[in-house]
Design a protein around this motif. Structure first.
Motif, PDB file in Angstrom:
ATOM      1  N   ARG A 257      47.724  45.079  45.472  1.00  0.00           N
ATOM      2  CA  ARG A 257      46.388  44.475  45.430  1.00  0.00           C
ATOM      3  C   ARG A 257      45.982  44.220  43.980  1.00  0.00           C
ATOM      4  N   ARG A 260      47.609  41.132  42.737  1.00  0.00           N
ATOM      5  CA  ARG A 260      46.955  39.913  43.252  1.00  0.00           C
ATOM      6  C   ARG A 260      45.735  39.572  42.414  1.00  0.00           C
ATOM      7  N   ASP A 261      44.967  40.606  42.072  1.00  0.00           N
ATOM      8  CA  ASP A 261      43.788  40.383  41.213  1.00  0.00           C
ATOM      9  C   ASP A 261      44.221  39.879  39.839  1.00  0.00           C
ATOM     10  N   ARG A 287      38.193  44.193  34.955  1.00  0.00           N
ATOM     11  CA  ARG A 287      38.341  45.242  35.962  1.00  0.00           C
ATOM     12  C   ARG A 287      37.419  46.426  35.648  1.00  0.00           C
TER      13      ARG A 287
END
Ligand SMILES: [Zn+2]
Ligand SMILES: [Zn+2]
Length: 328
Positions: A257, A260-261, A287
């Protein structure tokens, strides 16, 4: 006068950074611009020129040497940009910070959007994007801790390739391997760019970044075969079969995940090798500051740190980061 925290929305950014005095007080409040500079000859307070571009001292002095009276006058002149992030740049001060705000608020920042919104050329947008990312790289270095994991802790690891094959006179790389780890519960991560995926390269990083006794979860990859011998508990997920390994319960969805970010921030094309660290830093900064209105304050503080750390004396280095603080 310092700032404990301020929220800068898009509208607020335009309000502040299209106004000389608002910009000036923002910069002074965040320690980016000096509120006072001393003359390097006589030590007196320098004054700002009317256009506020220079610190100046024109003090007249008389000295008596060997009974002779000597008259002199200071000729101190220093750009307000000297010893700041803006040293050597020409763009209007307000516009530099308006650019930084828009760059940080947009996720991801689109070149065409910045060009049209700020009436800047493509080259200027590229240069300034890089200046912003340099500050973020320095921020990353300051926010780095040493290693993840330990007994009872689980760290997921993975090493995807960013970018696609592109032939272009050898200057644009055809992808970059990045090695990363994600600690469950704390959500701490590390990212490091690697030139190859050999066992020795990856093990060197694992030994440096992950404490012994950690349970490491990874997909099936022969480079990781010897992890058990290195003092780790190693659980493998066979991706060709399952997402969660039926026997061990291992899974690596968290780090996937995260990739993907990261792919949303790190562009596939037109990226040069030496820009990669900047893009990683950009991703980590966003982030750590998921709400866009808090980013400009954090960036302003990072600019001040950047001055103190004297980034421009640090020419090139390979580095890695594990963020101390992750807000989500
Ligand atoms: Zn602030
Ligand atoms: Zn002087």
């Amino acid at each position: 006068m310092t700032c404990d925290g301020c929220s800068i929305s898009l509208a607020k950014a335009f309000e502040i950074f299209q106004n000389d005095s608002e910009t000036k007080s923002f910069l002074i409040k965040h320690g980016i611009r000096e509120s006072l500079v001393k003359c390097n000859k006589c030590g007196a307070d320098a004054y700002l020129t009317a256009d506020e571009k220079w610190w100046r001292c024109r003090k007249r002095q008389t000295k008596t040497v060997n009974k002779k009276v000597i008259k002199s006058q200071c000729d101190f002149k220093q750009s307000v940009r000297t010893n700041t992030w803006l040293q050597g740049t020409k763009l209007q001060l307000e516009k530099s910070f308006l650019f930084a705000s828009l760059y940080l608020i947009c996720n991801p920042p689109h070149e065409e959007f910045l060009m049209e919104e700020l009436n800047m050329s493509s080259g200027t947008v590229c240069d300034w994007s890089q200046y912003v990312r340099e500050v973020l790289e320095n921020w990353c270095l300051n926010e780095s801790t040493h290693s993840l994991g330990g007994p009872g802790k689980i760290v997921e690891i993975d090493e995807p390739k960013f970018g696609k094959r592109k032939y272009n006179r050898g200057r644009i790389i055809d992808g970059q391997w990045i090695f990363g780890g994600f600690e469950r519960d704390s959500k701490l991560i590390f990212l490091e760019k690697v030139d190859d995926q050999s066992a020795s390269t990856l093990l060197e990083i694992i030994n440096r970044r992950i404490k012994p006794g950690t349970t490491i979860m990874s997909h099936c990859w022969k480079s990781y075969d010897c992890l058990a011998m290195e003092g780790y508990k190693h659980l493998i997920v066979n991706h060709s079969m399952n997402f969660v390994d039926a026997d061990t319960g291992a899974y690596t969805q968290n780090i996937e995940r995260m990739w993907r970010d990261a792919r949303g921030t790190i562009p596939k094309f037109g990226r040069r090798d030496y820009h990669m660290s900047g893009y990683i830093a950009d991703f980590l900064f966003r982030r750590a500051h998921p709400s866009h209105i808090t980013r400009m304050h954090a960036f302003a503080n990072a600019v001040t740190e950047f001055h103190k750390d004297n980034w421009h004396n640090v020419q090139t280095f390979e580095y890695f980061f594990t963020l101390k603080k992750i807000m989500h």
